[in-house]
Design a protein around this motif. Structure first.
Motif, PDB file in Angstrom:
ATOM      1  N   GLU A 311       0.835  -1.206   0.000  1.00 14.57           N
ATOM      2  CA  GLU A 311       0.000   0.000   0.000  1.00 14.57           C
ATOM      3  C   GLU A 311       0.871   1.258   0.000  1.00 14.57           C
ATOM      4  O   GLU A 311       0.593   2.227  -0.726  1.00 14.57           O
ATOM      5  N   ASN A 312       1.943   1.271   0.796  1.00 14.41           N
ATOM      6  CA  ASN A 312       2.854   2.412   0.818  1.00 14.41           C
ATOM      7  C   ASN A 312       3.540   2.593  -0.528  1.00 14.41           C
ATOM      8  O   ASN A 312       3.662   3.711  -1.040  1.00 14.41           O
ATOM      9  N   ARG A 315       1.199   4.068  -3.068  1.00 10.31           N
ATOM     10  CA  ARG A 315       0.984   5.509  -2.868  1.00 10.31           C
ATOM     11  C   ARG A 315       2.132   6.316  -3.451  1.00 10.31           C
ATOM     12  O   ARG A 315       1.929   7.298  -4.168  1.00 10.31           O
ATOM     13  N   TYR A 316       3.376   5.916  -3.192  1.00 16.79           N
ATOM     14  CA  TYR A 316       4.542   6.635  -3.719  1.00 16.79           C
ATOM     15  C   TYR A 316       4.636   6.502  -5.236  1.00 16.79           C
ATOM     16  O   TYR A 316       5.010   7.445  -5.933  1.00 16.79           O
ATOM     17  N   GLN A 319       2.570   9.001  -7.316  1.00 18.65           N
ATOM     18  CA  GLN A 319       2.902  10.430  -7.261  1.00 18.65           C
ATOM     19  C   GLN A 319       3.646  10.833  -8.532  1.00 18.65           C
ATOM     20  O   GLN A 319       4.625  10.209  -8.925  1.00 18.65           O
TER      21      GLN A 319
END
Length: 325
Positions: A311-312, A315-316, A319
């Protein structure tokens, strides 16, 4: 002794002997003969249907026939059990094994098909138990055919299982740099700002920042197809052909740990992070190719990340920042 009959003759006032007519005598003889013949035939039929007139050999043959009939009944019972077992195997074959390995099920008509054409059982006709013998023989041949079809199907399933195992091992499934040694996931797949021109351009892989010399690992089984610095912008890089249309690329390495033609397994050390080629800082540029097209590597980390880590990373990766190459 035949009774002699008399009658009284009034003319002679005496008893006279009655003489039977020849036609009546002949009729009586004929009736007696016919009755004797019929009685004999009836008695013979009765005796023939009993064991009274059978010889010891005939009695032994009769017992043997009865034994064969019993054996046929037992054989049919065993065939019923075989049919039940085969039906269970066929059901699992069609609804579990072949579904799992994405193979078409075998049609029921093909499994149950009989034998057409010429009369295969002509030699078994004309006996007292021909119907039973022919039925048992036909049933046995159908079971044999079903077993052959099922055996071939299981051979195919075994081959598919082997291929499936190879496919699962070949698919890029782990992160090429360990989380403990990685500084951060710097840039993901998609439109990003070029670090040199500052123009918005497509970034075809993922950038993992890590100190120079950080180990880089193969993300799946395969064969090293390239380990050189002759590709524009990639610097020192390694390419691994995994088969099934998959290829992975590991760019900007400081040095290699493999050579062309080498077979590698998932997790094998293939090189070390660097900043060779068109690179702004030490990092690993990682790409996944499928059937000649580059695809998003974010979908291929199920083998090494927890749900929270994934999940992390997601997210990155989403971007729209600046890439490192």
């Amino acid at each position: 002794m035949t009774k002699v009959k008399y009658y009284y003759d009034p003319d002679t006032l005496s008893y006279r002997k009655i003489e039977p007519k020849k036609s009546r005598k002949f009729r009586n003889v004929l009736l007696f003969t016919v009755a004797s013949v019929l009685s004999g035939l009836l008695g013979m039929l009765v005796l023939l249907n009993t064991n009274l007139l059978n010889t010891p050999r005939e009695l032994a043959l009769n017992r043997e026939v009865k034994n064969y009939e019993l054996q046929f009944e037992l054989l049919n019972k065993k065939m019923r059990q075989m049919e039940e077992v085969l039906a269970n195997i066929e059901e699992r074959d069609n609804n579990i094994y072949r579904v799992y390995f994405e193979a078409n099920p075998i049609p029921e008509e093909q499994r149950r098909a009989g034998f057409g054409g010429v009369n295969r059982y002509r030699s078994l006709e004309g006996f007292n138990n021909s119907e039973m013998i022919i039925g048992t023989t036909r049933r046995m041949e159908i079971i044999q055919k079903q077993m052959v079809i099922q055996s071939r199907s299981l051979d195919e399933i075994a081959k598919l299982a082997t291929e499936k195992e190879k496919l699962l091992a070949a698919i890029p499934a782990i992160q090429p740099v360990n989380n403990e040694e990685m500084t951060r996931m710097a840039s993901g797949y998609g439109w990003r700002s070029d670090p040199f021109t500052k123009a918005r351009k497509m970034h075809w892989g993922m950038d993992f920042t890590a100190p120079r010399g950080t180990p880089v690992y193969a993300s799946g089984d395969g064969e090293v197809s390239r380990a050189d610095n002759r590709a524009s912008g990639y610097g020192k890089h390694v390419r691994i052909e995994h088969g099934y249309g998959y290829m992975t690329l590991y760019a900007h390495l400081s040095r290699y740990n493999v050579k062309v033609g080498q077979q590698v397994k998932r997790g094998d050390l293939i090189g070390f992070v660097g900043s060779t080629g068109r690179s702004e800082a030490p990092h690993l540029h990682y790409e996944v190719w499928k059937d000649g097209s580059r695809i998003n590597p974010i979908n291929f980390y199920y083998g090494s990340l927890t749900a929270e880590e994934f999940e992390n990373m997601l997210r990155y990766a989403n971007q729209e920042n600046q890439s490192l190459d």
